[in-house]
Design an enzyme around this catalytic site. Structure first.
Site, PDB file in Angstrom:
ATOM      1  N   ARG A 255       5.377  -0.598  -7.884  1.00  0.00           N
ATOM      2  CA  ARG A 255       4.196  -0.761  -7.034  1.00  0.00           C
ATOM      3  C   ARG A 255       3.111   0.244  -7.433  1.00  0.00           C
ATOM      4  O   ARG A 255       1.935  -0.106  -7.535  1.00  0.00           O
ATOM      5  CB  ARG A 255       4.609  -0.563  -5.579  1.00  0.00           C
ATOM      6  CG  ARG A 255       3.480  -0.581  -4.555  1.00  0.00           C
ATOM      7  CD  ARG A 255       4.126  -0.525  -3.166  1.00  0.00           C
ATOM      8  NE  ARG A 255       3.203  -0.147  -2.111  1.00  0.00           N
ATOM      9  CZ  ARG A 255       2.428  -1.003  -1.447  1.00  0.00           C
ATOM     10  NH1 ARG A 255       2.447  -2.282  -1.761  1.00  0.00           N
ATOM     11  NH2 ARG A 255       1.652  -0.586  -0.469  1.00  0.00           N
ATOM     12  N   HIS A 278      -2.616  -1.407   2.543  1.00  0.00           N
ATOM     13  CA  HIS A 278      -2.642  -0.083   3.145  1.00  0.00           C
ATOM     14  C   HIS A 278      -3.317  -0.110   4.518  1.00  0.00           C
ATOM     15  O   HIS A 278      -4.253  -0.861   4.755  1.00  0.00           O
ATOM     16  CB  HIS A 278      -3.373   0.909   2.229  1.00  0.00           C
ATOM     17  CG  HIS A 278      -2.553   1.333   1.056  1.00  0.00           C
ATOM     18  ND1 HIS A 278      -3.095   1.616  -0.169  1.00  0.00           N
ATOM     19  CD2 HIS A 278      -1.217   1.514   0.924  1.00  0.00           C
ATOM     20  CE1 HIS A 278      -2.130   1.965  -1.012  1.00  0.00           C
ATOM     21  NE2 HIS A 278      -0.997   1.905  -0.363  1.00  0.00           N
ATOM     22  N   TYR A 287      -8.663  -7.926   7.769  1.00  0.00           N
ATOM     23  CA  TYR A 287      -7.930  -8.825   6.882  1.00  0.00           C
ATOM     24  C   TYR A 287      -8.376 -10.273   7.023  1.00  0.00           C
ATOM     25  O   TYR A 287      -8.405 -11.015   6.042  1.00  0.00           O
ATOM     26  CB  TYR A 287      -6.422  -8.718   7.147  1.00  0.00           C
ATOM     27  CG  TYR A 287      -5.633  -9.603   6.230  1.00  0.00           C
ATOM     28  CD1 TYR A 287      -5.522  -9.302   4.876  1.00  0.00           C
ATOM     29  CD2 TYR A 287      -5.047 -10.763   6.690  1.00  0.00           C
ATOM     30  CE1 TYR A 287      -4.835 -10.136   4.021  1.00  0.00           C
ATOM     31  CE2 TYR A 287      -4.361 -11.605   5.840  1.00  0.00           C
ATOM     32  CZ  TYR A 287      -4.252 -11.278   4.506  1.00  0.00           C
ATOM     33  OH  TYR A 287      -3.582 -12.107   3.656  1.00  0.00           O
TER      34      TYR A 287
END
Length: 309
Positions: A255, A278, A287
């Protein structure tokens, strides 16, 4: 900001950066490699300011703190952070000297402590070696190849990987749906190579006696249940030993390497943060407004797995 205003600002910014570049060459007599590093590092800040719609001459210390926090958030090494901050300070000193600014917003910007420890980063060559050493003919071999490729190509947490569902795969669209911390969901672009490895794994998976309630899990152990975090840690360590890799790695290393390689390739810092899910940017409200096509283009353009040979 209107299109004409955006173009005017873009032209103005280009002229400003050109003047700074000339200043570095003529006044500082920097070596070409150092000059290119300053320019690249400053470009990261400019991308951040542009995305946040912050005019460069209106940059505040708080803006710079958020930018540096983003560097830390995706795991940029403190030494690299310190170099980037040094370049930022040089730029704002130039703006003061050239009478563009009266006060320096970077004056109180502090560099990180170099002693801060971060996870190892693998090179693309090392990642290829880890994946290629896996024997497809052994039990679980193709599954493990698919898991490592997905970890790296999508930048997933190990918990997100082992809980990935078949119903969350949208291969035709080039995305997977991931449930991260706090049960927050995000769409993540997936590379053609990772898709191919998962599809090959599915040809093995159909022969497993899948346990009840695990029918929708992508990655299963040999007993037909969801594979555990410990199992993933163990086989990564075994493959690292097999190729003689001296770095201490874990699933998170893939990652971290994902984010680092994207940044080095020129991807936008904010897009990387969104990809990683995050907390600083992955709130539900923000989002829902993400331009997913733009994110996919960022990954396709900048991730090593998507570049043509």
């Amino acid at each position: 900001m209107e299109t004409t205003d955006k173009k005017a600002y873009k032209d103005y910014l280009a002229r400003l950066l050109k003047q700074y570049n000339q200043y570095l060459m003529l006044e500082k007599s920097l070596a070409q490699n150092t000059l290119e590093a300053y320019t690249a590092d400053l470009g990261k800040l400019m991308s951040f300011l542009t995305l946040e719609q912050i005019p460069v001459l209106e940059t505040t210390l708080e803006d710079l703190h958020r930018f540096v926090a983003g560097l830390h958030d995706i795991g940029i090494h403190p030494r690299s952070q310190a170099r980037i901050i040094s370049g930022i300070k040089s730029f704002f000193r130039f703006l003061i000297m050239s009478d563009y600014l009266e006060t320096d917003p970077s004056e109180l910007l502090e560099s990180p402590k170099i002693g801060f420890k971060i996870p190892e980063v693998l090179t693309v060559k090392e990642i290829d070696a880890l994946i290629n050493v896996i024997d497809r003919g052994k039990k679980g071999g193709q599954r493990n190849r698919a898991m490592l490729e997905t970890l790296y190509s999508c930048g997933l947490r190990v918990s997100e990987l082992i809980n990935l569902k078949i119903s969350d795969l949208y291969f035709e669209e080039g995305f997977i749906k991931v449930e991260g911390k706090g049960n927050k969901q995000r769409l993540v672009p997936i590379s053609p190579r990772a898709i191919a490895e998962i599809q090959l794994w599915f040809t093995d998976r159909v022969h497993l006696d899948v346990a009840r309630d695990f029918e929708d899990f992508v990655f299963l152990n040999l007993r037909g249940k969801a594979i555990s975090r410990i199992a993933v840690f163990q086989f990564i360590k075994e493959y690292a030993d097999e190729i003689g890799l001296k770095k201490r790695i874990s699933p998170h290393t893939f990652r971290h390497s994902f984010a680092t390689h994207l940044l080095e390739g020129g991807a936008n810092l904010r897009a990387i943060q969104e990809m990683l899910g995050h907390e600083s940017i992955a709130t539900t409200e923000i989002y829902t407004h993400i331009d997913r096509q733009r994110l996919r283009e960022e990954i396709i353009l900048h991730h090593p797995r998507n570049k043509k040979k």
